[in-house]
Design a protein around this motif. Sequence first.
Motif, mmCIF file in Angstrom:
data_model
loop_
_atom_site.group_PDB
_atom_site.id
_atom_site.type_symbol
_atom_site.label_atom_id
_atom_site.label_comp_id
_atom_site.label_asym_id
_atom_site.label_seq_id
_atom_site.Cartn_x
_atom_site.Cartn_y
_atom_site.Cartn_z
ATOM 1 N N LEU A 53 0.855 -1.181 0.000
ATOM 2 C CA LEU A 53 0.000 0.000 0.000
ATOM 3 C C LEU A 53 0.893 1.234 0.000
ATOM 4 O O LEU A 53 1.671 1.440 0.910
ATOM 5 C CB LEU A 53 -0.902 0.009 1.238
ATOM 6 C CG LEU A 53 -1.905 1.162 1.287
ATOM 7 C CD1 LEU A 53 -3.075 0.911 0.340
ATOM 8 C CD2 LEU A 53 -2.409 1.383 2.697
ATOM 9 N N TYR A 54 0.770 2.037 -1.036
ATOM 10 C CA TYR A 54 1.616 3.225 -1.121
ATOM 11 C C TYR A 54 1.004 4.359 -0.321
ATOM 12 O O TYR A 54 -0.218 4.482 -0.236
ATOM 13 C CB TYR A 54 1.803 3.635 -2.586
ATOM 14 C CG TYR A 54 2.723 2.675 -3.276
ATOM 15 C CD1 TYR A 54 4.074 2.974 -3.409
ATOM 16 C CD2 TYR A 54 2.267 1.445 -3.703
ATOM 17 C CE1 TYR A 54 4.937 2.059 -3.979
ATOM 18 C CE2 TYR A 54 3.122 0.528 -4.276
ATOM 19 C CZ TYR A 54 4.455 0.845 -4.409
ATOM 20 O OH TYR A 54 5.301 -0.055 -4.957
ATOM 21 N N SER A 78 -13.032 8.316 -4.527
ATOM 22 C CA SER A 78 -12.796 7.097 -5.287
ATOM 23 C C SER A 78 -11.346 7.006 -5.787
ATOM 24 O O SER A 78 -10.729 8.021 -6.112
ATOM 25 C CB SER A 78 -13.776 7.128 -6.465
ATOM 26 O OG SER A 78 -13.474 6.118 -7.347
ATOM 27 N N ARG A 96 -7.520 -5.702 -0.121
ATOM 28 C CA ARG A 96 -6.776 -6.607 -1.012
ATOM 29 C C ARG A 96 -5.400 -6.889 -0.440
ATOM 30 O O ARG A 96 -4.914 -8.025 -0.464
ATOM 31 C CB ARG A 96 -6.595 -5.955 -2.388
ATOM 32 C CG ARG A 96 -7.843 -5.952 -3.222
ATOM 33 C CD ARG A 96 -7.499 -5.503 -4.662
ATOM 34 N NE ARG A 96 -8.627 -4.808 -5.245
ATOM 35 C CZ ARG A 96 -8.663 -3.528 -5.574
ATOM 36 N NH1 ARG A 96 -7.598 -2.757 -5.402
ATOM 37 N NH2 ARG A 96 -9.755 -2.986 -6.082
ATOM 38 N N LEU A 111 -2.931 10.229 -2.756
ATOM 39 C CA LEU A 111 -1.492 10.147 -2.513
ATOM 40 C C LEU A 111 -0.804 11.422 -2.985
ATOM 41 O O LEU A 111 -1.263 12.065 -3.928
ATOM 42 C CB LEU A 111 -0.896 8.971 -3.295
ATOM 43 C CG LEU A 111 -1.411 7.573 -2.978
ATOM 44 C CD1 LEU A 111 -0.573 6.537 -3.699
ATOM 45 C CD2 LEU A 111 -1.396 7.316 -1.489
ATOM 46 N N TYR A 152 4.364 4.610 -7.058
ATOM 47 C CA TYR A 152 3.386 3.656 -7.589
ATOM 48 C C TYR A 152 3.679 3.368 -9.063
ATOM 49 O O TYR A 152 3.649 2.215 -9.493
ATOM 50 C CB TYR A 152 1.970 4.207 -7.410
ATOM 51 C CG TYR A 152 0.896 3.288 -7.924
ATOM 52 C CD1 TYR A 152 0.585 2.110 -7.254
ATOM 53 C CD2 TYR A 152 0.194 3.587 -9.084
ATOM 54 C CE1 TYR A 152 -0.393 1.250 -7.716
ATOM 55 C CE2 TYR A 152 -0.792 2.733 -9.566
ATOM 56 C CZ TYR A 152 -1.079 1.563 -8.868
ATOM 57 O OH TYR A 152 -2.051 0.720 -9.340
ATOM 58 N N ARG A 167 -6.795 5.203 -10.196
ATOM 59 C CA ARG A 167 -7.329 4.410 -11.300
ATOM 60 C C ARG A 167 -6.955 5.043 -12.637
ATOM 61 O O ARG A 167 -6.612 4.356 -13.588
ATOM 62 C CB ARG A 167 -8.848 4.343 -11.188
ATOM 63 C CG ARG A 167 -9.312 2.963 -10.852
ATOM 64 C CD ARG A 167 -10.794 2.904 -10.674
ATOM 65 N NE ARG A 167 -11.046 2.240 -9.414
ATOM 66 C CZ ARG A 167 -11.707 2.750 -8.413
ATOM 67 N NH1 ARG A 167 -12.245 3.953 -8.522
ATOM 68 N NH2 ARG A 167 -11.843 2.077 -7.311
HETATM 69 N N1 LIG Z 1 -2.231 3.690 -1.957
HETATM 70 C C1 LIG Z 1 -2.242 2.793 -2.948
HETATM 71 N N2 LIG Z 1 -1.300 1.840 -3.004
HETATM 72 C C2 LIG Z 1 -1.313 0.925 -4.000
HETATM 73 N N3 LIG Z 1 -2.223 0.896 -4.984
HETATM 74 C C3 LIG Z 1 -3.186 1.830 -4.980
HETATM 75 C C4 LIG Z 1 -3.244 2.818 -3.966
HETATM 76 N N4 LIG Z 1 -4.300 3.609 -4.210
HETATM 77 C C5 LIG Z 1 -4.875 3.133 -5.310
HETATM 78 N N5 LIG Z 1 -4.209 2.066 -5.795
HETATM 79 C C6 LIG Z 1 -4.542 1.320 -7.016
HETATM 80 O O1 LIG Z 1 -5.491 2.120 -7.722
HETATM 81 C C7 LIG Z 1 -6.656 1.386 -8.061
HETATM 82 C C8 LIG Z 1 -7.880 1.939 -7.363
HETATM 83 O O2 LIG Z 1 -7.748 1.812 -5.961
HETATM 84 P P1 LIG Z 1 -8.936 1.308 -5.002
HETATM 85 O O3 LIG Z 1 -8.364 0.869 -3.723
HETATM 86 O O4 LIG Z 1 -9.776 0.320 -5.726
HETATM 87 O O5 LIG Z 1 -9.748 2.664 -4.820
HETATM 88 P P2 LIG Z 1 -10.952 3.032 -3.847
HETATM 89 O O6 LIG Z 1 -10.399 4.018 -2.868
HETATM 90 O O7 LIG Z 1 -11.979 3.672 -4.729
HETATM 91 O O8 LIG Z 1 -11.452 1.771 -3.214
HETATM 92 C C9 LIG Z 1 -6.382 -0.036 -7.702
HETATM 93 O O9 LIG Z 1 -5.935 -0.707 -8.873
HETATM 94 C C10 LIG Z 1 -5.254 0.028 -6.689
HETATM 95 O O10 LIG Z 1 -4.419 -1.085 -6.876
#
Ligand SMILES: Nc1ncnc2c1ncn2[C@@H]1O[C@H](COP(=O)(O)OP(=O)(O)O)[C@@H](O)[C@H]1O
Length: 394
Positions: free
Chosen positions: A150-151, A187, A196, A324, A332, A373
């Motif tokens: 998680l970044y 979002s 995840r 972020l 990322y 996204r």
């Molecule tokens: N902090 C993070 N670290 C790693 N991946 C991220 C991070 N934020 C978003 N992503 C990536 O961006 C996409 C959308 O993130 P997600 O967690 O589904 O968003 P939401 O906040 O809407 O639930 C995913 O493919 C995720 O892997």
Amino acid sequence: MEKTLLFYEKDDYYDFKDSKNLEGYSIISIAKLFHNPSLIPEVDVDSEIIDLSALTEYNSIQSITEQVISQFNGTPIFICDVSKREKLEYELRFVFDVFENVDKTSFPKKEREIHPVDKDKQLVSKKHRKIIDLDNDELIIFFDEFSSKLYGHSKFKDDFREQINTFRVFNKLGEHKILSLFLMGESGVGKTEVARAIFNCLKGEKKLAKINFGNYSNEFSLSSLIGSARGYTGSEDGEIFMKVRETDIGVLLIDEFEKSNASLFNYFLNVLETGIMESSMGEQMDLNGFIIIFTSNISKEDFKKRISPELRSRFDYKCMFTLLDNFDKKKYIEFRAERIRKKVFIEYNIELGDELKNYLLSKINVSSYKNMRDINKQIKKEFLCYLAKLTTED
Ligand SMILES: Nc1ncnc2c1ncn2[C@@H]1O[C@H](COP(=O)(O)OP(=O)(O)O)[C@@H](O)[C@H]1O
Ligand SMILES: [Mg+2]
């Protein structure tokens, strides 16, 4: 002396460990040595086995491994999870002479139950791997991996660690059944990614149990979620039971929590309180030890309006996720580039080195993206352009 790295299958780990314990060995994770370098020269190579599985979470694998090994007094047994074999066999090709699988005939295989205390209850949660099942070494690795997956969100990561540590203590005392986290924010900032990442770091092999409350916003929502009452037409037990039954990890993700209605809210109040999830057919599932993550795109103000104070106070932890910063967005991109580089190497045997990473970083202006996204989509687009450029150059 020849240096060998032995690979074990996850399913065999505990049997292997037990048989080695009987021979007088204990297993320590390389991560523990990284965290306490003073322990390195203390390692007793005749009674301690070094598990290298955690290495894949670090950079410069070869040199950090060599550094540690050079401080040992002799050559211990080295083992590693077989799912990391490809990576470590490559990275450590100059460190080890032999890479081979553990001899499966060398230890007896036992039927296992994760939770001996639940033995006489016919409860489903026995088969789930949970955060409370990890030993201290495994927990260190868990947090390391989680942080690297998680970044950004550093405040959340610190709080999360604390929440988990408290949860493990009070769960054991029988005072805290379920750890509930409520993650808010716009979002695409990583809320779902938290669930995840926990799933993956607990080595989930099946599917993360995930329910979208956006699909449960009508008056029949509760009955379709937990099963319709006897005599009522519809599915026998609801989606949530199916999902929990089908997963192998004690994590439940409830997305778009605010989309639902009071009957569902109240139902969950009770689940969090008792740790038991009951279907309308009266079947019970024990979620003791589970982490339930609720996510919501709600703003702070709406959170107060939409969610009752009883329910709000029932969540163990609430956090507002923000986008972020540019530094982490770039991190990322680097991570995505690295993943693509590896896949290209495996598929096409072409080594892109740092080229793709630098290309993506130069093409994508991270500050213009409000959502991870969209960055992901742009990475894919730019990668295609990059490929096109490569092939015309050739
Ligand atoms: N902090 C993070 N670290 C790693 N991946 C991220 C991070 N934020 C978003 N992503 C990536 O961006 C996409 C959308 O993130 P997600 O967690 O589904 O968003 P939401 O906040 O809407 O639930 C995913 O493919 C995720 O892997
Ligand atoms: Mg989401």
